[in-house]
Write a protein that holds these residues in place. Sequence first.
Motif, PDB file in Angstrom:
ATOM      1  N   GLU A 130     -62.970   5.444 -37.482  1.00 43.48           N
ATOM      2  CA  GLU A 130     -63.456   6.756 -37.032  1.00 43.48           C
ATOM      3  C   GLU A 130     -64.455   7.405 -37.981  1.00 43.48           C
ATOM      4  O   GLU A 130     -65.028   8.449 -37.654  1.00 43.48           O
ATOM      5  N   GLY A 131     -64.669   6.833 -39.160  1.00 40.70           N
ATOM      6  CA  GLY A 131     -65.622   7.415 -40.094  1.00 40.70           C
ATOM      7  C   GLY A 131     -64.955   8.301 -41.128  1.00 40.70           C
ATOM      8  O   GLY A 131     -63.758   8.621 -41.046  1.00 40.70           O
ATOM      9  N   VAL A 132     -65.764   8.734 -42.090  1.00 44.03           N
ATOM     10  CA  VAL A 132     -65.222   9.487 -43.216  1.00 44.03           C
ATOM     11  C   VAL A 132     -64.703  10.860 -42.797  1.00 44.03           C
ATOM     12  O   VAL A 132     -63.717  11.370 -43.356  1.00 44.03           O
ATOM     13  N   LEU A 133     -65.331  11.467 -41.781  1.00 42.73           N
ATOM     14  CA  LEU A 133     -64.885  12.797 -41.357  1.00 42.73           C
ATOM     15  C   LEU A 133     -63.498  12.762 -40.733  1.00 42.73           C
ATOM     16  O   LEU A 133     -62.813  13.801 -40.671  1.00 42.73           O
ATOM     17  N   ALA A 134     -63.083  11.573 -40.255  1.00 46.00           N
ATOM     18  CA  ALA A 134     -61.756  11.460 -39.664  1.00 46.00           C
ATOM     19  C   ALA A 134     -60.661  11.700 -40.701  1.00 46.00           C
ATOM     20  O   ALA A 134     -59.541  12.070 -40.344  1.00 46.00           O
ATOM     21  N   LEU A 135     -60.986  11.482 -41.978  1.00 44.60           N
ATOM     22  CA  LEU A 135     -60.004  11.736 -43.028  1.00 44.60           C
ATOM     23  C   LEU A 135     -59.666  13.226 -43.114  1.00 44.60           C
ATOM     24  O   LEU A 135     -58.616  13.594 -43.647  1.00 44.60           O
ATOM     25  N   TRP A 136     -60.569  14.059 -42.629  1.00 44.21           N
ATOM     26  CA  TRP A 136     -60.326  15.504 -42.618  1.00 44.21           C
ATOM     27  C   TRP A 136     -60.019  15.996 -41.203  1.00 44.21           C
ATOM     28  O   TRP A 136     -60.138  17.166 -40.927  1.00 44.21           O
ATOM     29  N   ARG A 137     -59.592  15.054 -40.324  1.00 37.60           N
ATOM     30  CA  ARG A 137     -59.234  15.455 -38.964  1.00 37.60           C
ATOM     31  C   ARG A 137     -58.044  16.408 -39.016  1.00 37.60           C
ATOM     32  O   ARG A 137     -57.047  16.160 -39.705  1.00 37.60           O
ATOM     33  N   GLY A 138     -58.134  17.475 -38.252  1.00 37.33           N
ATOM     34  CA  GLY A 138     -57.090  18.494 -38.272  1.00 37.33           C
ATOM     35  C   GLY A 138     -57.301  19.535 -39.348  1.00 37.33           C
ATOM     36  O   GLY A 138     -56.530  20.495 -39.433  1.00 37.33           O
ATOM     37  N   ASN A 139     -58.358  19.362 -40.171  1.00 40.72           N
ATOM     38  CA  ASN A 139     -58.576  20.342 -41.236  1.00 40.72           C
ATOM     39  C   ASN A 139     -59.033  21.690 -40.683  1.00 40.72           C
ATOM     40  O   ASN A 139     -58.790  22.730 -41.305  1.00 40.72           O
ATOM     41  N   SER A 140     -59.698  21.672 -39.506  1.00 39.69           N
ATOM     42  CA  SER A 140     -60.072  22.955 -38.899  1.00 39.69           C
ATOM     43  C   SER A 140     -58.823  23.744 -38.519  1.00 39.69           C
ATOM     44  O   SER A 140     -58.752  24.965 -38.721  1.00 39.69           O
ATOM     45  N   ALA A 141     -57.828  23.022 -37.967  1.00 36.96           N
ATOM     46  CA  ALA A 141     -56.558  23.677 -37.665  1.00 36.96           C
ATOM     47  C   ALA A 141     -55.858  24.104 -38.949  1.00 36.96           C
ATOM     48  O   ALA A 141     -55.217  25.158 -39.006  1.00 36.96           O
ATOM     49  N   THR A 142     -56.017  23.285 -39.987  1.00 37.95           N
ATOM     50  CA  THR A 142     -55.430  23.639 -41.283  1.00 37.95           C
ATOM     51  C   THR A 142     -56.064  24.912 -41.823  1.00 37.95           C
ATOM     52  O   THR A 142     -55.372  25.807 -42.333  1.00 37.95           O
ATOM     53  N   MET A 143     -57.398  25.011 -41.729  1.00 39.85           N
ATOM     54  CA  MET A 143     -58.084  26.206 -42.214  1.00 39.85           C
ATOM     55  C   MET A 143     -57.700  27.436 -41.379  1.00 39.85           C
ATOM     56  O   MET A 143     -57.512  28.529 -41.918  1.00 39.85           O
ATOM     57  N   ALA A 144     -57.587  27.226 -40.052  1.00 40.59           N
ATOM     58  CA  ALA A 144     -57.198  28.345 -39.194  1.00 40.59           C
ATOM     59  C   ALA A 144     -55.812  28.847 -39.551  1.00 40.59           C
ATOM     60  O   ALA A 144     -55.492  30.031 -39.358  1.00 40.59           O
ATOM     61  N   ARG A 145     -54.993  27.959 -40.090  1.00 35.24           N
ATOM     62  CA  ARG A 145     -53.647  28.369 -40.498  1.00 35.24           C
ATOM     63  C   ARG A 145     -53.591  28.798 -41.952  1.00 35.24           C
ATOM     64  O   ARG A 145     -53.017  29.830 -42.294  1.00 35.24           O
ATOM     65  N   ILE A 146     -54.199  28.003 -42.842  1.00 36.21           N
ATOM     66  CA  ILE A 146     -53.986  28.229 -44.273  1.00 36.21           C
ATOM     67  C   ILE A 146     -54.694  29.482 -44.770  1.00 36.21           C
ATOM     68  O   ILE A 146     -54.228  30.119 -45.718  1.00 36.21           O
ATOM     69  N   VAL A 147     -55.824  29.845 -44.167  1.00 34.88           N
ATOM     70  CA  VAL A 147     -56.529  31.050 -44.621  1.00 34.88           C
ATOM     71  C   VAL A 147     -55.661  32.298 -44.437  1.00 34.88           C
ATOM     72  O   VAL A 147     -55.414  33.037 -45.393  1.00 34.88           O
ATOM     73  N   PRO A 148     -55.154  32.555 -43.205  1.00 37.59           N
ATOM     74  CA  PRO A 148     -54.248  33.710 -43.096  1.00 37.59           C
ATOM     75  C   PRO A 148     -52.916  33.485 -43.799  1.00 37.59           C
ATOM     76  O   PRO A 148     -52.333  34.422 -44.359  1.00 37.59           O
ATOM     77  N   TYR A 149     -52.429  32.228 -43.806  1.00 35.56           N
ATOM     78  CA  TYR A 149     -51.133  31.942 -44.443  1.00 35.56           C
ATOM     79  C   TYR A 149     -51.174  32.245 -45.936  1.00 35.56           C
ATOM     80  O   TYR A 149     -50.311  32.956 -46.468  1.00 35.56           O
ATOM     81  N   ALA A 150     -52.167  31.694 -46.626  1.00 35.28           N
ATOM     82  CA  ALA A 150     -52.253  31.911 -48.074  1.00 35.28           C
ATOM     83  C   ALA A 150     -52.553  33.370 -48.402  1.00 35.28           C
ATOM     84  O   ALA A 150     -52.014  33.923 -49.365  1.00 35.28           O
TER      85      ALA A 150
END
Length: 372
Positions: A130-150
């Motif tokens: 899937e390429g190098v960006l696939a290693l960060w798959r789900g990171n957008s969901a992580t950012m949507a969660r971790i920004v308000p969470y942290a």
Amino acid sequence: MSRLLEKPNIVMSITTTGSQLSSTVAAGTANNAAAADDTAAPAEDEDGHKSATGTQMKATSTNQSAKATDVHNNLDEVVISLISGAAAGALAKTTIAPLDRTKINFQIRKDVPFSFRASLNYLQQTYAKEGVLALWRGNSATMARIVPYAAIQFTSHEQWRRILQVDQNGTNTKGRRFVAGSLAGITSQSLTYPLDLARARMAVTDRYTGYRTLRQVFAKIWVEEGPRTLFRGYWATVLGVIPYAGTSFFTYETLKREYHEIIGNTKPNALISLAFGAAAGAAGQTASYPLDIVRRRMQTMRVSADAPEQFPTILETLAKIYREEGIKNGFYKGLSMNWIKGPIAVGISFSTYDLIKAWLIELSHLKRGRVE
């Protein structure tokens, strides 16, 4: 002759009378002055009363101004904590996103034992397919969660410390230190849990057969599995975050306190803060890891509508993992990976938070000084 001799008596009489008149006039003047003084006295009292009233008004105005300043300062502290926590969480999670995705995949699979070689093979295969960006798959969901969470976690931790009066006036309240961290974790986790579930779903699927966007995750779960699924695994998460957040904050704050007592420096440098955060992350991950396994299994479980057990409980999930995989390969599967990514993430998070917070506080003081 006798009449002439009596003239001086007339003069003396006139003189005496003049003297009496002068005395009378003088006395009258004195009385008038006294009366004037008596009349002026109430005016002085009135002026004095007005002066006291003015002083009270000034004091009231000063108190209101002080209260307004305190409220403004508290709001500034909250805003600074929110910004610092959001930035710290985003940087930490983005750094370890590939390792986090690898860990989650091994956590939810019982047919593949975890090892460093297996984790490296997984990363290589993901990159090849899937390429190098696939290693960060789900990171957008992580950012949507971790920004308000942290942001919520760090800010609520500051507020809980204030409410519980942690380590105030030179005291050493270790128990309250742990409770403040646990309550901060519960607060942030409760307000952002559906985003955590969505991030886990995206991490264990690919873009061809799974979810392509964060919006699609919520839409498919809502339609196919029901809204209750968005909170599946919540109680396992809360039970896990109590030892995790409590131990993490407790360890970090305790190490900073010991450092201050030994070295005398209240603000350790970035490397020292990173080391303290890494130790806090390792301790927190170890204390809560079995419940982290449980919540990941419950979050990623696809259950059909006609299944007999749509929402398995924590105890049922624990029993199933123990029965099928045992303690080492079940409850602590992937823990060694967490000992790598956990300290890195928590170390970056704590040190970045302290650094950005100190910088923003200094910036706000400079701005306030210019305004004044």
